[in-house]
Write a protein that holds these residues in place. Structure first.
Motif, PDB file in Angstrom:
ATOM      1  N   LEU A 120      27.529 -16.281  83.059  1.00  0.00           N
ATOM      2  CA  LEU A 120      28.607 -17.307  82.792  1.00  0.00           C
ATOM      3  C   LEU A 120      28.163 -18.848  83.251  1.00  0.00           C
ATOM      4  CD1 LEU A 120      31.336 -14.899  84.705  1.00  0.00           C
ATOM      5  CD2 LEU A 120      31.498 -15.919  82.204  1.00  0.00           C
ATOM      6  N   ALA A 121      27.340 -18.876  84.043  1.00  0.00           N
ATOM      7  CA  ALA A 121      26.844 -20.193  84.393  1.00  0.00           C
ATOM      8  C   ALA A 121      25.996 -20.834  83.136  1.00  0.00           C
ATOM      9  CB  ALA A 121      25.925 -20.234  85.575  1.00  0.00           C
ATOM     10  N   GLU A 122      25.246 -20.048  82.563  1.00  0.00           N
ATOM     11  CA  GLU A 122      24.099 -20.522  81.696  1.00  0.00           C
ATOM     12  C   GLU A 122      25.065 -20.722  80.371  1.00  0.00           C
ATOM     13  OE1 GLU A 122      20.543 -18.294  80.865  1.00  0.00           O
ATOM     14  OE2 GLU A 122      20.648 -18.180  83.107  1.00  0.00           O
ATOM     15  N   LYS A 123      26.129 -20.066  80.106  1.00  0.00           N
ATOM     16  CA  LYS A 123      26.841 -20.220  78.869  1.00  0.00           C
ATOM     17  C   LYS A 123      27.076 -21.772  78.333  1.00  0.00           C
ATOM     18  CE  LYS A 123      31.172 -19.895  79.237  1.00  0.00           C
ATOM     19  NZ  LYS A 123      32.245 -19.382  79.738  1.00  0.00           N
ATOM     20  N   ASP A 124      27.684 -22.553  79.498  1.00  0.00           N
ATOM     21  CA  ASP A 124      28.252 -23.684  79.409  1.00  0.00           C
ATOM     22  C   ASP A 124      27.091 -24.494  79.322  1.00  0.00           C
ATOM     23  OD1 ASP A 124      30.940 -23.562  78.845  1.00  0.00           O
ATOM     24  OD2 ASP A 124      31.370 -24.095  81.035  1.00  0.00           O
ATOM     25  N   ILE A 125      26.018 -24.421  80.012  1.00  0.00           N
ATOM     26  CA  ILE A 125      25.019 -25.254  79.893  1.00  0.00           C
ATOM     27  C   ILE A 125      24.092 -25.210  78.823  1.00  0.00           C
ATOM     28  CG2 ILE A 125      22.833 -26.149  81.302  1.00  0.00           C
ATOM     29  CD1 ILE A 125      24.282 -24.682  83.785  1.00  0.00           C
ATOM     30  N   GLY A 126      24.037 -23.878  78.275  1.00  0.00           N
ATOM     31  CA  GLY A 126      23.236 -23.861  76.998  1.00  0.00           C
ATOM     32  C   GLY A 126      24.012 -24.647  75.888  1.00  0.00           C
ATOM     33  N   ALA A 127      25.157 -24.449  75.900  1.00  0.00           N
ATOM     34  CA  ALA A 127      25.972 -25.263  74.683  1.00  0.00           C
ATOM     35  C   ALA A 127      25.734 -26.678  74.787  1.00  0.00           C
ATOM     36  CB  ALA A 127      27.430 -24.480  74.920  1.00  0.00           C
ATOM     37  N   ALA A 128      26.097 -27.032  76.031  1.00  0.00           N
ATOM     38  CA  ALA A 128      25.733 -28.479  76.276  1.00  0.00           C
ATOM     39  C   ALA A 128      24.357 -29.137  75.709  1.00  0.00           C
ATOM     40  CB  ALA A 128      26.184 -28.837  77.799  1.00  0.00           C
ATOM     41  N   ALA A 129      23.491 -28.358  76.298  1.00  0.00           N
ATOM     42  CA  ALA A 129      21.899 -28.454  76.016  1.00  0.00           C
ATOM     43  C   ALA A 129      21.646 -28.683  74.444  1.00  0.00           C
ATOM     44  CB  ALA A 129      20.929 -27.475  76.761  1.00  0.00           C
TER      45      ALA A 129
END
Lengths: 344, 87
Positions: free
Chosen positions: B39-48
């Motif tokens: 859940l945490a990586e989902k947004d960070i990955g999309a932003a990255a």
């Protein structure tokens, strides 16, 4: 919470991408450097930056100031279309509504051009195909001779209702209708989540600033009360309908004095006075305020539409600054005058 | 499910039962922390990916940011190992 429909998940990608795009805008310290260049150098300078593709494409067709003008317009349209391309769902919808500003702008430009008998080339130069109406569609509308043809061409768009009564002649009513249509659409498109509430405030502040500009212009020109009321857009953040009615009925000195009651006074206090010769400084300050405000709110709620609106405002401002410098250099204006027109 | 009557169960059966519960605990520790880091990586990955699409040089930073929530699942793994070998 994690699966909220209006959650942050739709904004992570687009806001990060838009922030990266924002970092590629021309830095403010570059503009004074550009003041020392002549038009050819400016063209070369922007041809080596983000505008390369546009300058290269148009260099065969145009030269001099026309090249700069067309390249800037094309780049603006391309950048905004890119925002639409890389977004989806809610952000896409909100960007679409926000960019309808350019449809309104284009329709106004075409109608004004027709009214004053401008040539197709002149209209073409001012058209920015950044909204829902494409460049070809706009050019074909601009090529039409009669107002009725234009109305028919816009029949299936949301703008038809605003221009359906226009029969030619003075444009102020139809321009007003278009502005009101734009703001009522965008205000109704915002939902109730925290980010959207802030976006709503952003749009309302924009309405306030627009109303303030109208008020300053019309009060200075001493227009009758009813005419001014028609030009104002309701739905502002601080200037509610009651405030607008009160401000409109004040005399010019009282009007200036009553500005102290609003938060916009902090931006205006330096340049405002009863006997100011022109409104140039006031409008420049209001533009600066709009930019500062948009960058401030974009940090309040990073995963929302606000950083994207901030980018849209900044990109437009960069294009305006470049155009001001290029046009100023072409007309051999002094650096001081050009500097006054820049919004940084 | 096997129904065990503890009063009648042998010592081996009770020990096996407890190892089973430990295994379930270890599985939950890894599984839930895995979902949390996802859940945490989902947004960070999309932003990255968004930032990288505009500026390729952000690849390194984007990658590091994306794997930071991976620590959560490592904690889960550590707890699972402790459960399995120590408890």
């Amino acid at each position: 919470m994690f699966f909220n429909r209006r959650g942050s998940k739709k904004y992570a990608y687009i806001t990060a991408r838009v922030r990266a795009m924002k970092s590629k805008l021309i830095q403010r310290e570059v503009f004074p450097k550009m003041m020392n260049m002549d038009l050819a150098e400016i063209t070369r300078f922007i041809g080596e930056s983000e505008y390369k593709q546009d300058v290269d494409e148009l260099a065969q067709k145009y030269s001099g100031i026309d090249l700069v003008e067309h390249a800037l317009n094309q780049n603006l349209a391309r950048t905004y279309r890119k925002l639409l391309r890389i977004s989806k769902d809610e952000p896409h919808y909100l960007i679409t509504e926000y960019l309808r500003y350019w449809d309104i702008w284009n329709i106004k430009t075409i109608l004004r051009g027709k009214y004053y008998g401008a040539t197709l080339e002149e209209i073409q130069e001012a058209v920015v195909a950044a909204g829902q109406l494409g460049y070809r569609q706009l050019i074909s509308i601009a090529g039409m001779e009669s107002i009725d043809d234009i109305k028919v061409a816009l029949e299936n768009t949301p703008y038809h209702s605003a221009i359906s009564d226009y029969q030619g002649g003075m444009l102020s009513t139809v321009e007003n209708n278009l502005d009101k249509l734009y703001y009522s659409r965008i205000l109704s498109s915002m939902g109730k989540s925290k980010g959207e509430k802030l976006s709503l405030k952003f749009i309302k502040t924009e309405i306030d600033l627009k109303n303030l500009k109208t008020l300053f212009r019309t009060k200075k020109a001493d227009l009758p009360r009813d005419e001014i009321m028609e030009l104002l857009i309701s739905g502002g953040a601080e200037l509610k309908d009651g405030d607008l009615r009160r401000l409109v009925s004040l005399s010019w000195p009282d009007f200036i004095k009553s500005m102290e009651d609003y938060s916009y006074w902090s931006a205006l206090s330096e340049v405002i006075s009863e006997d100011m010769p022109s409104l140039m400084d006031v409008e420049a300050e209001l533009d600066k305020y709009a930019m500062k405000y948009s960058s401030k709110v974009s940090h309040y709620y990073p995963l929302s539409i606000l950083p994207i609106f901030d980018y849209i405002v900044r990109k437009n401002n960069e294009i305006n600054n470049l155009r001001t410098i290029a046009r100023g250099k072409e007309s051999a204006l002094s650096d001081d005058i050009i500097k006054k027109h820049l919004v940084m | 499910m096997v129904d065990i009557n503890l009063a009648e169960a042998s010592v081996e059966q009770i020990l096996a039962n407890q190892r089973g519960l430990i295994a379930i605990g270890a599985g939950l520790a890894v599984g839930l922390s895995g979902i949390a880091s996802a859940l945490a990586e989902k947004d960070i990955g999309a932003a990255a990916v968004g930032a990288m699409a505009e500026r390729e040089e952000l690849f390194g930073k984007g990658l590091i940011m994306t794997v930071i929530p991976e620590t959560i699942v490592i904690f889960g793994l550590v707890v699972a190992i402790l459960l399995w070998f120590v408890a």
